[in-house]
Design an enzyme around this catalytic site. Structure first.
Site, PDB file in Angstrom:
ATOM      1  N   CYS A 178     -53.268  46.549   0.667  1.00 39.32           N
ATOM      2  CA  CYS A 178     -53.891  47.879   0.646  1.00 39.32           C
ATOM      3  C   CYS A 178     -52.960  48.908   0.018  1.00 39.32           C
ATOM      4  O   CYS A 178     -53.356  49.673  -0.852  1.00 39.32           O
ATOM      5  CB  CYS A 178     -54.289  48.290   2.065  1.00 39.32           C
ATOM      6  SG  CYS A 178     -55.033  49.927   2.107  1.00 39.32           S
ATOM      7  N   LYS A 228     -55.737  51.713  -6.172  1.00 38.89           N
ATOM      8  CA  LYS A 228     -57.126  51.781  -6.683  1.00 38.89           C
ATOM      9  C   LYS A 228     -57.664  53.212  -6.573  1.00 38.89           C
ATOM     10  O   LYS A 228     -58.256  53.740  -7.499  1.00 38.89           O
ATOM     11  CB  LYS A 228     -57.989  50.800  -5.890  1.00 38.89           C
ATOM     12  CG  LYS A 228     -59.452  50.696  -6.292  1.00 38.89           C
ATOM     13  CD  LYS A 228     -60.356  51.709  -5.660  1.00 38.89           C
ATOM     14  CE  LYS A 228     -60.348  51.789  -4.167  1.00 38.89           C
ATOM     15  NZ  LYS A 228     -60.937  50.674  -3.479  1.00 38.89           N
ATOM     16  N   TYR A 277     -67.363  44.794  -4.622  1.00 42.28           N
ATOM     17  CA  TYR A 277     -66.613  46.057  -4.553  1.00 42.28           C
ATOM     18  C   TYR A 277     -65.716  46.237  -5.786  1.00 42.28           C
ATOM     19  O   TYR A 277     -65.747  47.252  -6.461  1.00 42.28           O
ATOM     20  CB  TYR A 277     -65.651  46.040  -3.368  1.00 42.28           C
ATOM     21  CG  TYR A 277     -66.199  46.218  -1.985  1.00 42.28           C
ATOM     22  CD1 TYR A 277     -66.128  47.450  -1.352  1.00 42.28           C
ATOM     23  CD2 TYR A 277     -66.735  45.147  -1.271  1.00 42.28           C
ATOM     24  CE1 TYR A 277     -66.567  47.625  -0.048  1.00 42.28           C
ATOM     25  CE2 TYR A 277     -67.172  45.302   0.036  1.00 42.28           C
ATOM     26  CZ  TYR A 277     -67.083  46.547   0.640  1.00 42.28           C
ATOM     27  OH  TYR A 277     -67.520  46.708   1.923  1.00 42.28           O
ATOM     28  N   HIS A 313     -74.564  75.318   4.555  1.00 43.30           N
ATOM     29  CA  HIS A 313     -75.218  75.546   3.276  1.00 43.30           C
ATOM     30  C   HIS A 313     -74.311  76.317   2.331  1.00 43.30           C
ATOM     31  O   HIS A 313     -73.622  77.223   2.786  1.00 43.30           O
ATOM     32  CB  HIS A 313     -76.508  76.341   3.530  1.00 43.30           C
ATOM     33  CG  HIS A 313     -77.313  76.554   2.287  1.00 43.30           C
ATOM     34  ND1 HIS A 313     -78.017  75.527   1.686  1.00 43.30           N
ATOM     35  CD2 HIS A 313     -77.506  77.658   1.527  1.00 43.30           C
ATOM     36  CE1 HIS A 313     -78.623  76.000   0.614  1.00 43.30           C
ATOM     37  NE2 HIS A 313     -78.322  77.284   0.487  1.00 43.30           N
ATOM     38  N   GLU A 326     -75.892  68.570   4.005  1.00 39.97           N
ATOM     39  CA  GLU A 326     -76.906  69.216   4.848  1.00 39.97           C
ATOM     40  C   GLU A 326     -78.247  68.487   4.770  1.00 39.97           C
ATOM     41  O   GLU A 326     -79.049  68.565   5.699  1.00 39.97           O
ATOM     42  CB  GLU A 326     -77.076  70.696   4.484  1.00 39.97           C
ATOM     43  CG  GLU A 326     -77.695  70.955   3.128  1.00 39.97           C
ATOM     44  CD  GLU A 326     -77.817  72.455   2.814  1.00 39.97           C
ATOM     45  OE1 GLU A 326     -78.409  73.184   3.618  1.00 39.97           O
ATOM     46  OE2 GLU A 326     -77.297  72.881   1.759  1.00 39.97           O
TER      47      GLU A 326
END
Ligand code: NDP
Length: 460
Positions: free
Chosen positions: A45, A53, A179, A437, A442
């Protein structure tokens, strides 16, 4: 007969995310712990996966941002991406993180033993010239790219090599539809590399919700990636100027650069598993129970080497839970039934909970809520990217079972919503949550009418 006291309470094999987490937690609980690592500390990782990545994704995303900036009124000279400069900066950052990991181990009083470890029998492990004895052993050796999925593919680049490139290829053929394939196809296209994506299925990302799979294909195509469903090569051959691909129908194609993104395999070779009576399964993984115990007493395994849910946060959670089981109050198994995940293509994907297909094959009535729109930034800048969202709701209990999203910030949004799902949020809870907003997120609290209902009758 007096049994000699083992040198250690715990030896962890593999200093990746899972192994480091397990060793630190065990040491915190008072155990005498060492960790063996045959390569660099940090694992896939940190050194060859998620971290570099994502750093490359930021570089690729800058191409979209530069484009948008012009629409937002900025005047800019032509920009050019320099892979070598990125590679130097990436190497500095991963080295920094490796030092952070080393310091974390030292601070936790976990001894780092550098060298490849091999079991030599119950509780006995050789690391180079040294043999250590340990009451418990945790195997956390991770996985590596598969290099024998297609005849001839062994020498092709994988994600490991891509992340070490100094120069971008003139053209790229990516094989696979998972992926890694879609993430790197999406990024290479942003850097101006012509990309062909060749996969076996009708759509990329098998196992993801159909909304995401269809949208991913559309967004990749919009970014200029040439999609070839059912177009994975039957064999490949190295040539002086690149690769020759032979397709299933016998046609041959040339590509200057080939990325093998056909999956990863658990690292179990050379571990001496036979000396403790462990037999790997057909995927080369170490079989374990829900707590990470293998069939051999005192030997446990976590993370990719067990090939369950191959994601870093899962390995970390498994490592900590196992350390608690072995040295703490214990007994905890990690719940793998609802693991959120992200695909860092552009735009990115975030997903938690079952897919619509999976729920359609059960006989529980489901309400499906969907939204699709061009976000404000895209609309203003004349972009074509669309955001798509889906909520899957159990009709009887009103519980939200799944959230799927593709669009800007999807992984960040879905991470937060995963908390709500873990807490058992209902659609009514979403409905009475006020919107922030103007945001894209939302929309998740503004979906009023289901797009469709899956009923037991419709399913049968
Ligand atoms: P995946 O398992 O995601 O995908 C493998 C792909 O290779 C699939 O599309 C599969 O096709 C294809 N494939 C397998 N064998 C062949 C073959 N012989 N010919 C053609 N295609 C083939 O693997 P990845 O390598 O992409 O990633 C490995 C793992 O790493 C992932 O499962 C994930 O757990 C982890 N990962 C997570 C990331 C994230 O969290 N963002 C990013 C990168 C990796 P088919 O579908 O037809 O079987």
């Amino acid at each position: 007969m007096i049994t000699p006291t083992p040198d250690l309470d715990l030896l962890v094999i593999g200093a990746g995310s899972g192994g480091v987490a397990a060793s630190r937690r065990a040491a915190l609980l008072g155990a005498r712990v060492a960790i063996a690592e045959g390569r660099r500390v940090g694992g896939t990782c940190v050194l060859r996966g998620c971290v570099p990545k994502k750093l490359l994704m930021y570089a690729a995303e800058a191409a979209d941002d530069l484009e948008a900036a012009r629409a937002f009124g900025w005047d800019m000279a032509d920009a050019r991406f320099d892979m070598a400069r990125w590679a130097t900066a990436k190497a500095a950052e991963t080295s920094r993180l490796e030092q952070v990991y080393r310091r974390m181990l030292a601070d936790a009083h976990v001894e780092l033993i550098e060298g490849r470890a091999r079991l030599e029998g119950p509780g006995r492990v050789r690391i180079g010239d040294r043999v250590v004895t340990a009451r418990e052993v945790i195997i956390a050796t991770g996985s590596s790219p598969v290099r024998d999925s297609i005849p001839g593919v062994a020498d092709a680049a994988t994600s490991d090599e891509l992340l070490d490139l100094q120069r971008l290829p003139a053209q790229a053929t990516v094989v696979g539809g998972g992926y890694i394939a879609v993430e790197f196809a999406s990024m290479l296209a942003r850097f101006g590399v012509p990309v062909e994506l060749r996969y076996r299925d009708r759509l990329p990302l098998r196992g993801f919700d159909p909304l995401l799979r269809t949208a991913a294909a559309e967004e990749l195509a919009a970014a200029g990636v040439a999609l070839h469903p059912g177009g994975a090569p039957a064999s490949v051959q190295r040539k002086p100027d690149g690769w020759m691909l032979t397709l299933a129908d016998g046609r041959s194609l040339h590509t200057p650069w080939l990325l093998n993104a056909t999956g990863r395999r658990p690292n179990t070779v050379g571990l001496g598993l036979d000396t403790v009576g462990i037999t790997v399964d057909t995927s080369h993984a170490i079989p374990v129970d829900a707590h990470g115990h293998t069939a051999a007493p005192g030997v446990h395994a976590i993370g990719d080497v067990t090939n369950r849910v191959n994601l870093t946060p899962v390995a970390i959670a498994e490592g900590r839970a196992l350390a608690d089981t072995l040295f703490g109050a214990g007994g905890r198994a990690v719940d793998l039934s609802r693991v959120a995940s992200a695909v860092f293509m552009l735009p990115p994907i975030g997903s938690v909970g079952p897919t619509e297909d999976l729920l359609a094959s059960s006989d529980r009535p489901i309400r499906v809520y969907e939204a699709a729109f061009r976000p404000m930034k895209q609309a203003f800048a004349g972009g074509t990217q669309r955001t798509r969202m889906k909520l899957l709701v159990d009709d009887a209990s009103d519980q939200v079972l799944a959230v799927h999203m593709i669009g800007a910030d999807a992984p960040e949004i879905v991470q937060s919503l995963a908390v709500a799902l873990t807490a058992g949020a209902t659609k009514a809870d979403f409905d009475r949550t006020l919107a922030v907003h103007p945001t894209a997120a939302e929309e998740f609290v503004l979906m009023r009418e289901p797009a469709r209902r899956l009923t037991a009758a419709a399913v049968s």
